[in-house]
Design a protein around this motif. Structure first.
Motif, PDB file in Angstrom:
ATOM      1  N   TRP A 138       3.765-147.098  -8.686  1.00  0.00           N
ATOM      2  CA  TRP A 138       4.521-146.379  -8.765  1.00  0.00           C
ATOM      3  C   TRP A 138       3.611-146.916  -7.244  1.00  0.00           C
ATOM      4  N   THR A 172       1.487-145.558 -14.487  1.00  0.00           N
ATOM      5  CA  THR A 172       2.763-145.794 -14.337  1.00  0.00           C
ATOM      6  C   THR A 172       2.931-144.844 -12.632  1.00  0.00           C
ATOM      7  N   VAL A 194       8.706-145.264  -9.779  1.00  0.00           N
ATOM      8  CA  VAL A 194       8.614-146.544 -10.514  1.00  0.00           C
ATOM      9  C   VAL A 194      10.163-147.468  -9.812  1.00  0.00           C
TER      10      VAL A 194
END
Length: 660
Positions: free
Chosen positions: A481, A477, A542
């Motif tokens: 992002w 993640t 994100v």
């Protein structure tokens, strides 16, 4: 007159070597103590030299066993070593004693090294270092003529002292500062690098120690810079092509960072991180190099960690180069005299929006893939102006991608984690670039293609696997992002990928709730600065980045609704989540010219929802104790004030459009 009470220097944790010596209650530990620990400690203090030496060696061999190590500490092994073993008449026994201390420092926490420092271990180290120097520099008995067993003992002692110095330096800034003031130590370390008979493994330990000593240490770095031969020697090792080049790159990177030498600010050509990347990339293929005593994974991991640090340093330099105070959304804003300096990372940067409007056809993608896999891109417009950036993007990132992707490439899990971290840092660095001038268009185009490849080859497979590994999910993640932010809403998603991040956000909340109940701990809606690195905040980041212009209107709407849903839970939404969700909304809907502004922001009533959210956000801010959570309170206060200003700006923008 009564004696004054001595200052208690052990308030945080009991001295690990000063506990009462008594048999442990556990039968197993009591048996180990009687059968293995007490006999060897008795031998360590024996009058017989050979017995003492054998006992010291035996203790060195059992240090890695946690139970044995803890029992040795209970029996005050450190006191015995400092008072007897390290002053033994036998060089072999002294060497073994230093080996025990080295191993204890490696296995124990930082407070063990702090205790050694308070016991004046540096004075003992200084004395032993001088003994080694005298042995190596002896004119009467040249070192090369010493018997091989004696040479081996010297190198064993040297290795133990170097490793112990590194552990001490990493334990506390005060210790690092003290080490830097002992002239014998840097002279010893650099002397070993120039001594022709120093084994390569000892040279590698020297460089590793210098990495620890030069990190955030202006005093020692300045000493090295002032001695041109030392800096020159490090550069020669960097160019040697041996495995030593990696650690040398680490030392040089620390020097360049501390001296703030960069591509555009260096005393001479080649004194910047740009010269390190080619050397680091020589070792990026896990299957193609000789380790020369170091494991391939160790070498590769160190190269990746140094590359990641180079990217971070460059990002900081880029952000400092164009950082400016937030000036509000247009002219109709509230007074900002009461606002502290804006946080550059969480501010309202709109400079990068709209930079990735071009969608490439298949021929262009194929052409860029040739650049990704090639060594000499034809269009290197950035290389002369930004060599470090160019090398990170064109040279390093494609090779790191091959290591990081979840395939059977021979890399260990630790190496892949380091590769993910390096890619993450490079992507964040690219996201800090202002491409508006156009002189980096080729680099932007190259990165756009590579960013999509990173998404397709690393991020998508993990999303598709629905992994239950929270640490992996967090790393992926973070990378998602950084990558999505670096290309501003231009990532081509597979179906349902945005919703998977939404589901992951909810899963992170459920996990946080479960941990909170298990720990029975209470804190306000958000606690430490680390909350801004939580999985939930990353998911919000994100999704917000994926929804930036030129994202499709439907994706933008779905993400916008998600962000409003997160905020609808106020004042119970965590403060860090609130800050990130608001900042993403500010970035996404900052310009009325974006295709989704009218149909989504106005058409779906986002303005009205945000008006309702404002008083709830103010209420949340008041629950965060500014004395306990200073940064968190400052950032939520800033986000709330910015929300008020944002609403005023959007309203004025709408009114101007209506009048026109």
């Amino acid at each position: 007159m009564g004696k004054s009470k001595p200052r208690d220097r052990r308030r945080n944790r009991p001295d690990p070597t000063a506990r009462p010596v008594k048999p442990p209650a556990d039968p197993e530990l009591a048996a180990i103590r009687e059968q293995r620990i007490l006999p060897v400690l008795k031998d360590l203090t024996s009058a017989d030299l050979k017995t003492r030496s054998a006992a010291a060696t035996a203790i060195s061999n059992i240090i890695e066993d946690t139970k044995c190590r803890k029992l040795l500490l209970r029996e005050q092994i450190v006191q015995i070593l400092l008072e007897q073993t390290l002053t033994d008449s036998s060089f072999e026994t002294r060497t073994a004693g230093w080996g025990i201390l080295r191993n204890l420092a490696l296995e124990e926490e930082a407070d063990f090294c702090i205790h050694l420092y308070r016991q004046d271990v540096l004075t003992a180290i200084d004395g032993s270092v001088k003994t080694i120097i005298q042995t190596i520099e002896s004119q009467e008995t040249p070192f090369a003529q010493l018997p091989k067993p004696q040479q081996s003992l010297v190198w064993s002692l040297t290795s133990s002292l170097i490793s112990l110095l590194a552990s001490l330096a990493e334990a506390q800034d005060q210790i690092l500062e003290t080490i830097s003031k002992i002239p014998t130590i840097p002279n010893f370390l650099f002397g070993l690098l120039s001594f022709g008979l120093t084994p390569s493994e000892v040279q590698n330990e020297v460089l590793s120690c210098l990495m620890a000593l030069t990190e955030d240490n202006k005093s020692l770095v300045q000493q090295i810079v002032d001695n041109g031969d030392r800096l020159k020697g490090l550069m020669q090792i960097k160019d040697s092509g041996s495995v030593l080049a990696i650690a040398a790159c680490g030392v040089l990177h620390n020097i360049f960072s501390e001296m703030q030498w960069s591509d555009h600010k260096a005393p001479k050509e080649g004194a910047s991180d740009a010269v390190l990347i080619p050397s680091l990339m020589q070792f990026m293929d896990i299957q193609s190099f000789e380790s020369n005593g170091a494991g391939p994974d160790q070498v590769l991991q160190l190269a990746l960690e140094i590359t990641a640090s180079i990217a971070t340093s460059l990002q900081e330099a880029l952000e400092q180069g164009h950082e400016k105070e937030f000036e509000g959304f247009g002219d109709d804003t509230v007074d900002i005299d009461d606002i502290d300096d804006m946080d550059a990372d969480e501010g309202n940067d709109n400079e990068e929006e709209g930079e990735a409007n071009h969608e490439m056809d298949e021929d262009e993608i194929d052409a860029d893939m040739d650049l990704v896999t090639g060594d000499d891109p034809e269009d290197d417009d950035a290389s002369s102006d930004e060599p470090t950036l160019d090398l990170l993007v064109r040279n390093a990132a494609p090779k790191i991608l091959l290591v990081a992707r979840p395939s059977d490439n021979g890399a260990s899990e630790a190496v892949r984690d380091s590769a993910l971290s390096a890619l993450n840092n490079i992507a964040w660095t690219v996201s800090s670039i202002d491409f508006a001038t156009g002189h980096l268009d080729s680099l932007r185009k190259f990165w756009s293609t590579l960013a999509q490849r990173i998404w397709d080859e690393i991020i998508s497979p993990v999303l598709g696997s629905n992994t239950a590994d929270i640490e992996l999910a967090s790393s992926i993640t973070s990378l998602a992002w950084a990558v999505s932010r670096s290309v501003q809403g231009s990532i081509r998603l597979n179906p349902e990928e945005a919703r998977k991040f939404m589901a992951l956000y909810q899963a992170s909340k459920d996990l946080d709730n479960a941990e909170s109940q298990a720990n029975d701990s209470k804190k306000p809606s958000g606690g430490e600065a680390d909350d801004f690195q939580s999985l939930g905040v990353k998911c919000i980041g994100v999704l917000g980045s994926l929804a930036l212009n030129p994202a499709p209107v439907e994706l933008n709407r779905e993400v916008g609704v998600f962000l409003l849903t997160v905020l609808s839970g106020l004042p119970n939404t965590p403060a860090a989540d609130t800050v990130e969700a608001l900042n993403q909304i500010f970035d996404i809907y900052a310009d009325k010219s974006f295709a989704f502004d009218e149909p989504v922001f106005w058409g779906d009533g986002f303005y009205k929802h945000l008006e309702e959210i404002l008083p709830k956000a103010r209420k949340l801010a008041k629950t965060v104790d500014k004395r306990r959570f200073e940064e968190l309170r400052a950032r939520i206060d800033e986000a709330v004030i910015n929300l008020d200003r944002f609403l005023r700006y959007k309203k004025a923008e709408k009114e101007k459009s209506a009048d026109a």
